[in-house]
Design an enzyme around this catalytic site. Sequence first.
Site, mmCIF file in Angstrom:
data_model
loop_
_atom_site.group_PDB
_atom_site.id
_atom_site.type_symbol
_atom_site.label_atom_id
_atom_site.label_comp_id
_atom_site.label_asym_id
_atom_site.label_seq_id
_atom_site.Cartn_x
_atom_site.Cartn_y
_atom_site.Cartn_z
ATOM 1 C CG ASN A 112 -6.610 -5.287 5.656
ATOM 2 O OD1 ASN A 112 -7.385 -4.774 6.451
ATOM 3 N ND2 ASN A 112 -5.628 -4.611 5.071
ATOM 4 C CG HIS A 115 -5.187 0.016 12.102
ATOM 5 N ND1 HIS A 115 -4.703 0.659 10.982
ATOM 6 C CD2 HIS A 115 -4.668 0.679 13.181
ATOM 7 C CE1 HIS A 115 -3.940 1.682 11.378
ATOM 8 N NE2 HIS A 115 -3.901 1.714 12.701
HETATM 9 P P1 DAT Z 1 -2.206 -0.875 6.619
HETATM 10 O O1 DAT Z 1 -3.610 -1.190 7.104
HETATM 11 O O2 DAT Z 1 -1.443 -2.149 6.352
HETATM 12 O O3 DAT Z 1 -1.476 0.085 7.501
HETATM 13 P P2 DAT Z 1 -2.550 1.347 4.770
HETATM 14 O O4 DAT Z 1 -2.366 2.267 5.923
HETATM 15 O O5 DAT Z 1 -1.721 1.596 3.558
HETATM 16 O O6 DAT Z 1 -2.358 -0.178 5.177
HETATM 17 O O7 DAT Z 1 -4.081 1.413 4.290
HETATM 18 C C1 DAT Z 1 -5.122 1.382 5.262
HETATM 19 C C2 DAT Z 1 -6.191 0.429 4.790
HETATM 20 O O8 DAT Z 1 -6.777 0.930 3.589
HETATM 21 C C3 DAT Z 1 -5.668 -0.962 4.434
HETATM 22 O O9 DAT Z 1 -5.627 -1.809 5.549
HETATM 23 C C4 DAT Z 1 -6.667 -1.412 3.426
HETATM 24 C C5 DAT Z 1 -7.067 -0.139 2.709
HETATM 25 N N1 DAT Z 1 -6.291 0.041 1.475
HETATM 26 C C6 DAT Z 1 -5.020 0.493 1.372
HETATM 27 N N2 DAT Z 1 -4.624 0.542 0.092
HETATM 28 C C7 DAT Z 1 -5.672 0.093 -0.646
HETATM 29 C C8 DAT Z 1 -5.904 -0.094 -2.018
HETATM 30 N N3 DAT Z 1 -4.960 0.180 -2.933
HETATM 31 N N4 DAT Z 1 -7.125 -0.573 -2.400
HETATM 32 C C9 DAT Z 1 -8.073 -0.860 -1.492
HETATM 33 N N5 DAT Z 1 -7.938 -0.680 -0.170
HETATM 34 C C10 DAT Z 1 -6.741 -0.216 0.257
HETATM 35 MG MG MG Z 2 -1.719 2.093 7.839
#
Ligand code: DAT
Ligand code: MG
Length: 153
Positions: A112, A115
């Site tokens: 994605n 960050h």
């Molecule tokens: P963000 O990057 O939007 O802050 P996050 O902190 O919840 O999201 O998670 C960090 C990263 O981990 C996210 O960019 C992608 C990965 N990730 C999060 N949830 C996931 C999931 N359910 N399956 C696979 N990768 C995940």
């Molecule tokens: Mg995060």
Amino acid sequence: MERTLILVKPDGVQRGLIGDVISRFERRGLKLIGMKFMQMSSSRAAEHYAEHIGKPFYPGLVAYIISGPIVAMVWEGNDAVAIARNTIGATKPAESAPGTIRGDFALEIGRNMVHGSDSPESGERETAIYFSADELVSWDRITDTWISEDKWE
Ligand code: DAT
Ligand code: MG
């Protein structure tokens, strides 16, 4: 002033999209105060993603984030954290609105692109993982008065 830690993740670097990411934050009006091109170590990855240790996706997340160079940046502004999260878009690209970085450039949660810190406290904590105080630059920008009312004397 609020700060947010932004990463262009390895997929963004490999795909030649560093400039597009920087450009979006610049045009939004946030101010760049620190930037590094680097490769993340697994120990720094563990510190950065401490909240996700033990989750099923954690090993894949770390393998991805250390797989190639990244760009780490600190952007400053009123509400910098929320503004940057809006510019980045939802965590799952299938839910990211068009016009956001993930909504325009990404298809999968595990690739994605970018960050952004999720709270002002995370912004401070994460900034300290990548930058020492003397690596952050406090500067007056010629456009400040046209971007923030705070700057009117
Ligand atoms: P963000 O990057 O939007 O802050 P996050 O902190 O919840 O999201 O998670 C960090 C990263 O981990 C996210 O960019 C992608 C990965 N990730 C999060 N949830 C996931 C999931 N359910 N399956 C696979 N990768 C995940
Ligand atoms: Mg995060």
